[in-house]
Design an enzyme around this catalytic site. Structure first.
Site, PDB file in Angstrom:
ATOM      1  N   HIS A  86       9.301  -3.735   3.558  1.00 16.25           N
ATOM      2  CA  HIS A  86       8.815  -4.475   2.499  1.00 16.25           C
ATOM      3  C   HIS A  86       9.630  -3.608   1.115  1.00 16.25           C
ATOM      4  O   HIS A  86      10.443  -4.531   0.416  1.00 16.25           O
ATOM      5  CB  HIS A  86       8.156  -2.440   1.714  1.00 16.25           C
ATOM      6  CG  HIS A  86       6.915  -2.706   1.919  1.00 16.25           C
ATOM      7  ND1 HIS A  86       7.233  -0.847   3.608  1.00 16.25           N
ATOM      8  CD2 HIS A  86       5.446  -2.762   1.806  1.00 16.25           C
ATOM      9  CE1 HIS A  86       5.134  -1.329   3.971  1.00 16.25           C
ATOM     10  NE2 HIS A  86       5.099  -1.747   3.082  1.00 16.25           N
ATOM     11  N   SER A 101       6.233  -0.702  10.188  1.00 18.82           N
ATOM     12  CA  SER A 101       4.448  -1.323   9.879  1.00 18.82           C
ATOM     13  C   SER A 101       4.683   0.776   9.302  1.00 18.82           C
ATOM     14  O   SER A 101       5.225   1.355   9.640  1.00 18.82           O
ATOM     15  CB  SER A 101       3.991  -1.233  10.765  1.00 18.82           C
ATOM     16  OG  SER A 101       2.958  -1.059  10.574  1.00 18.82           O
ATOM     17  N   ASP A 120       2.360  -9.172   8.912  1.00 16.96           N
ATOM     18  CA  ASP A 120       0.225  -9.612   9.114  1.00 16.96           C
ATOM     19  C   ASP A 120       0.192 -11.180   8.514  1.00 16.96           C
ATOM     20  O   ASP A 120       0.200 -11.781   7.764  1.00 16.96           O
ATOM     21  CB  ASP A 120       0.494  -8.853   7.310  1.00 16.96           C
ATOM     22  CG  ASP A 120       0.732  -7.594   7.057  1.00 16.96           C
ATOM     23  OD1 ASP A 120       0.023  -6.620   8.966  1.00 16.96           O
ATOM     24  OD2 ASP A 120       1.636  -7.036   7.097  1.00 16.96           O
ATOM     25  N   MET A 134       1.492  -1.603  -0.042  1.00 14.05           N
ATOM     26  CA  MET A 134      -0.413  -0.293  -0.161  1.00 14.05           C
ATOM     27  C   MET A 134       1.122   1.259   0.139  1.00 14.05           C
ATOM     28  O   MET A 134       0.696   2.626   0.454  1.00 14.05           O
ATOM     29  CB  MET A 134      -1.355   0.243   0.796  1.00 14.05           C
ATOM     30  CG  MET A 134      -1.928  -1.221   1.079  1.00 14.05           C
ATOM     31  SD  MET A 134      -3.420  -0.994   2.153  1.00 14.05           S
ATOM     32  CE  MET A 134      -2.999  -0.579   3.646  1.00 14.05           C
ATOM     33  N   GLY A 135       2.534   1.348   0.033  1.00 11.76           N
ATOM     34  CA  GLY A 135       3.225   1.924  -0.441  1.00 11.76           C
ATOM     35  C   GLY A 135       3.260   2.472   0.545  1.00 11.76           C
ATOM     36  O   GLY A 135       3.293   1.677   1.679  1.00 11.76           O
TER      37      GLY A 135
END
Lengths: 280, 280
Positions: B37, B185, B150, B30-31
């Site tokens: 990431h 996060s 997650d 989600m950027g």
């Protein structure tokens, strides 16, 4: 003709065909093939280089009190018929192949799945959308052919295919009828001789509705009532619904126009029959 | 770096890559990219010839009172970071591209979507499963990489990918942590300085739970209570749940064993944080 039983083998086979540049078409069926199915296979084999027909009596689209157990099954007959119509491969998985232990996923098309037949058969179109999504992902066809007779199913599959970016061109094929107008259906085999004689009243009534439209009537409610009245006068069938909806979005239509579908469901004896006409 | 905005262009690009025999990997995000990431992108680019990262703040996975509007967005920064980690193409569609008018389809993973975070965020995992199915169908990667942080999402995506025959290998990548143990996060950016100082209590408590298991404790309830107690003693966070579940099926575990995941969710100030450890 080639018969494939597992999803893994089907995927590999289809990937190889695509790798050779062949255009693959899929005709999903529940078997018990009749001339309606064969016309879908003929259309597919004209559009594609390689035609796969799937034969899978999908348990998740039957309700608990429906005809899953007695639904007709005859794979060797289906294979011979499919081949005669130009089918190159029959994909005939068993239920454990499609729904292995721990299976948990449902594809649901909102709103469209809940009206008409969906209101009478809760979960039916979830079962349909889910198994078609799976078959599309296993076979990865360029083209899939479905019959207009199951008009709500067709609209839901078109919506789901676009929504989930499945990359399959869904082709609408015209309903194939018996000489007396009855839409071909595997369930026609359930009809007694007397019921079979009455069953063409459904299509006669839909054609009467169409003729009212062609004569200028635009009030969908009036036409639906005329259709319902004619079915009830000309047969002992119990009408579940007659409705006018957009043939693509399934939204209710109050003023009839081209693209509107007059759809009906009726129970004749112990057999549920559906049919529709699309106005042009 | 190449940026693609439409599903059609992405499909064509990806098909061309596959046609050249390249192995394509996808990292859905989600950027607001952080080192977590970037580690996913690094893993993807080691496994594949061509790495796509998607950046899409998916509205359907946010509840009405959640942080969709304030979720951090900075595509040019994300692009530079992704490129530095080995990303070859950024797929950044807008919401109308993913959910055009008349969009109606939901992918639902039964049971697994309704517990843990799913019980607290109704519809969240339907949004996740649906958008991931769409991204898989648009990009058609061979491999997709998701973070273990997650953990429930990962198990649901693995289930959905197998169930719908999506043909994607889902790779579980380890959680990346700040030096003090806090799981990375995008939502950590919401924490005040004081909350940020307290936040590592979550992972300390999970590690305490793991150490109890390693010392021989097998009672899942006792360990969960110990974890909850430690979070509450060592921070002002309000614990939403601490649970022990199978890391693949998400079924409740009462006797701890390898493969069990101890997962927690807690609210610190106005920020909801989740974390987990998987026992080995």
């Amino acid at each position: 003709m080639e018969i494939v039983r597992t999803a893994a083998e089907m995927s590999v086979r289809s990937r190889a065909l695509r790798g050779e540049g062949q255009v693959v078409a899929l005709v999903p069926t529940m078997g018990a093939l009749h001339d309606g199915h064969l016309s879908l296979i003929r259309i597919a084999s004209e559009l594609a280089d390689f035609t796969v027909a799937s034969v899978f009596v999908n348990p998740t689209q039957f309700g608990p009190s429906e005809d899953f157990d007695r639904y007709p099954r005859d794979l060797s007959k289906d294979g011979a018929l499919a081949e005669s119509a130009g089918c190159d491969l029959l994909f005939a998985p068993d239920a454990a192949e499609i729904y292995p232990p721990h299976y948990a996923t449902v594809v649901h098309v909102q709103r469209m799945s809940q009206k008409l037949c969906g209101a009478l058969r809760p979960g039916h179109f979830d079962g349909v959308a889910t198994v078609v999504a799976k078959l599309f992902n296993i076979v990865r066809p360029s083209i899939a052919v479905f019959g207009q007779k199951d008009g709500q199913q067709l609209a839901i599959i078109e919506r789901m295919t676009a929504d989930l970016n499945l990359g399959v061109v869904v082709v609408r094929a015209p309903t194939v009828r018996e000489p007396d107008g009855l839409a071909m259906s595997s369930r026609n085999a359930y009809l007694t001789k007397e019921e079979r004689a009455q069953a063409p009243a459904l299509f006669r009534a839909l054609e009467h509705g169409r003729s009212l439209y062609e004569a200028g009537e635009r009030d969908a409610l009036k036409v639906a009532e005329a259709v319902k009245g004619m079915v009830e006068r000309e047969s002992s069938a119990s009408v579940q619904y007659v409705a006018a909806v957009d043939s693509e979005t399934l939204e209710d239509v109050t003023v009839l126009r081209p693209g509107a579908m007059i759809a009906l469901a009726a129970v004749l004896g112990s057999t549920r029959l559906i049919d529709n006409v699309v106005l042009s």
